[in-house]
Design a protein around this motif. Sequence first.
Motif, mmCIF file in Angstrom:
data_model
loop_
_atom_site.group_PDB
_atom_site.id
_atom_site.type_symbol
_atom_site.label_atom_id
_atom_site.label_comp_id
_atom_site.label_asym_id
_atom_site.label_seq_id
_atom_site.Cartn_x
_atom_site.Cartn_y
_atom_site.Cartn_z
ATOM 1 N N PHE B 3 0.897 -1.330 -0.094
ATOM 2 C CA PHE B 3 -0.087 0.099 0.177
ATOM 3 C C PHE B 3 0.791 1.118 -0.026
ATOM 4 N N PHE B 8 1.353 1.240 -6.101
ATOM 5 C CA PHE B 8 -0.056 1.315 -5.476
ATOM 6 C C PHE B 8 -0.662 2.546 -5.798
ATOM 7 N N PRO B 162 -8.150 -5.145 -1.195
ATOM 8 C CA PRO B 162 -7.845 -4.485 -0.077
ATOM 9 C C PRO B 162 -7.591 -5.486 1.035
ATOM 10 N N ILE B 197 -7.274 6.111 4.358
ATOM 11 C CA ILE B 197 -5.876 5.786 3.876
ATOM 12 C C ILE B 197 -4.946 6.638 4.338
ATOM 13 N N TYR B 248 -2.293 -0.762 8.369
ATOM 14 C CA TYR B 248 -2.689 -1.556 7.184
ATOM 15 C C TYR B 248 -4.103 -1.400 7.212
ATOM 16 N N ILE B 251 -5.913 1.447 5.916
ATOM 17 C CA ILE B 251 -5.591 1.625 4.493
ATOM 18 C C ILE B 251 -6.642 0.566 3.852
ATOM 19 N N THR B 255 -9.534 2.015 1.304
ATOM 20 C CA THR B 255 -9.414 1.582 -0.076
ATOM 21 C C THR B 255 -10.822 0.858 -0.574
#
Lengths: 314, 466
Positions: B3, B8, B162, B197, B248, B251, B255
């Motif tokens: 990511f 990305f 994702p 994100i 993570y 994000i 996403t």
Amino acid sequence: MAAIKKILIRLLLVTSPFWAFCCYLEYKLNGIENSYSYKMKEFVANEKASEILVLGNSEMLKGLNPSYLTSKGFNMAHVSQTYSIDEKILESYLDSMPNLHTIILGLSYLSFGENLETGEEAWRTAFYEKHYKLNLNQGFELKNYAAIFRYTPYESLKIFLSGFKTNLTNGFQPNGYLLVPANEKGALADTNAEERATAHTLGLKEKNIKNSTEALGQIIQMLAQKNISLWLVTPPLMKNYEGYLDRKWVVENQHLLDSIVKNTMPRAFVVTPETVNYPSFSANDFSDVNHLNESGAQKFTRYIDSLIEIQVTQ
Amino acid sequence: MLFNSIAFVIFFPVVIAGYFLLPSKYRNAFLLLSSCYFYMYFNPVYILILAYTIAVDFYAGIQIEKNIGHRSKQKKWLYASLVANLGALAFFKYAAFILANFSLLFHWSMPPSNSIFANIVLPIGLSFHTFQAISYTVEVYRGKQKAERNWLVYSLYVMFFPQLVAGPIERPQKLLHQFKEHHVFTYDNFSMGMKWILWGLFKKMVVADNLSTIVDAVYQHPQNYQGYTLIIATILFAFQIYGDFSGYSDIARGTARVLGFDLIINFNMPYFSKSFSEFWRRWHISLSSWFKEYVYIPLGGNQKWFFRNVFVTFALSGLWHGANHTFLVWGILNGLLVFANKYMNPWFAKLPAILAIIITFIGIDFCWIFFRAATMHDAFYIIGNLFNNLQLSSLLQIPVERHLWLISGAMLLLMLGIEWFVKDSNLSDRWHEAKPVQRIVFLNFLLFIILFFGVFEHRTFIYFQF
């Protein structure tokens, strides 16, 4: 589409202070002189007249001052500059140096096992791409396109906070040489020698040998075609530093050098403490355990110059 | 694909544009292709393992549903699915570990270093998508989920990019139906998704990655340190792994949200927990609830054999994280804390909140020593030397630049401060409550912090190794 348009406009407006600051920083950073842009500017000014070109890593950058050469010379060596970079510099600029008759190339403990493009100093590659216009095939890297990433964002911020008054060319001379007046306290100490030798050995990788030997082979071939002499020289080192070097790599380097240089070119000369008698260098001649200072560089350059002059007159 | 990578940054807008510009009937195929590309960016060959487990589970699900009323046949298909999933996990993740332990116990000779067992590379995210696939067949077997007849939809359930490589581990009831819905690109989804994100990138690139430089310097050579250095590194690791993994998850959630999908909240300010069991309700919620539903409750829950159930659940959870004794001990220790918690609850309840939070943190952080240490030997060395040679000056021996301490400390406080500010509500609500000027200042401030104090070396996420 209307929603996307609305979002993009709002996104741009809302984050405009951030982008404005980035653009300002990028603009100002691009105006800063660094050692690479400075050297290239001076090189371009001197390339037509230069008869001797010095290449190699920091040992050559600080160890060979072209002011003490009989012929006009320029020092194009830089920190952690490896043979593959030297080769690309020659490839790009050899044709623009009509009077060149000699290349002095550094030969050090790091010459065959180090690779700038993948090692700890890989951040320097972007400066070669930007200022030397070398194509190092690094793929897409932000640092090749944006000064903020080239200097790293954190360092860029520090430069901004200093009012862009950071001096990145301190000690660099118009002939490319980096002048180091004396040694700093503790720079020659045994602990420093061990630390540096260990760090240097850790940076050496077997996988880099192929790349380095091929690059050196290319350099030899390129110079032979142009009838240019090649001097492979090893600047003197402090004994304590030498004592901590890995013998395996020392032997391997010698073996590699023998296999490449011998019989490949009639005009290649190897100058190492093992092949010729160096003048004596004392602690006062060093800036640290593996770099000469101003007086050491003067002594070493004059010595190399005397060897070259003998060869030229013959 | 990471990511926090340039790849990305290019990939994601292409997926957004492609997904919303395509007619509905092609969107799932496009999303699956994008997910395949995302996964194959790491190691293309391992897509075959995913294809194999997807095929087995998809077919098993249909067979289980077809055989309603024939429990033994259903059980056979459920076992087939479990064997396929856990077999892949056992081979790729545990084969070398099991062999090493057998050779230690029975003095067997280890396979040579060039043998297949010594050179198995763990496919990225295997533990995550295996557990998600298992939850599907188990739910179909339990009759709580209809078998999916559309292979594209089922493939996406396992492979939705994702959450493919590090979760959250979703349940079929929450995720499957979302692939059958028509998603519209909206400003609210995009705006909120991007904020998640950004917040995740801040936690990962600014907090976790800066802390990791300090933590790694100590934990890679723990024998060089004692006292405060080990204590501080251990405390910082607690926040590093939180920033890394919850970053993570944020994000991933953001996403998915941009594309119109809703994923489970995986972390709920775990370090503000006032007891060990509360911590495990707030930390890696999707995995904790998985173990609760599929291991702990089937074993009997807290009705009978409470200690055994907790012990087995946490031991398995430890092993899920990695094939190493350190993870096993980490799991067992956490199990013991949760077990003790049951009897300490009345005492905990009387404590001032801040004291309960600190005690919980100390207990959890002590367990992290085993999680982070490379070997049991390192872990015991660290524990044995935590209180030796207590000198603050020893912190300066850690080979990191001094400004890193300042940045790491400031960013950690900023992260905790914001999380504390947002507590008991969610980011979305707080965001909408703020004045427009406050939002603009905060957004620009966050972008500024990420750019200038973030680590741009594309460091991988800790949980990718699981």
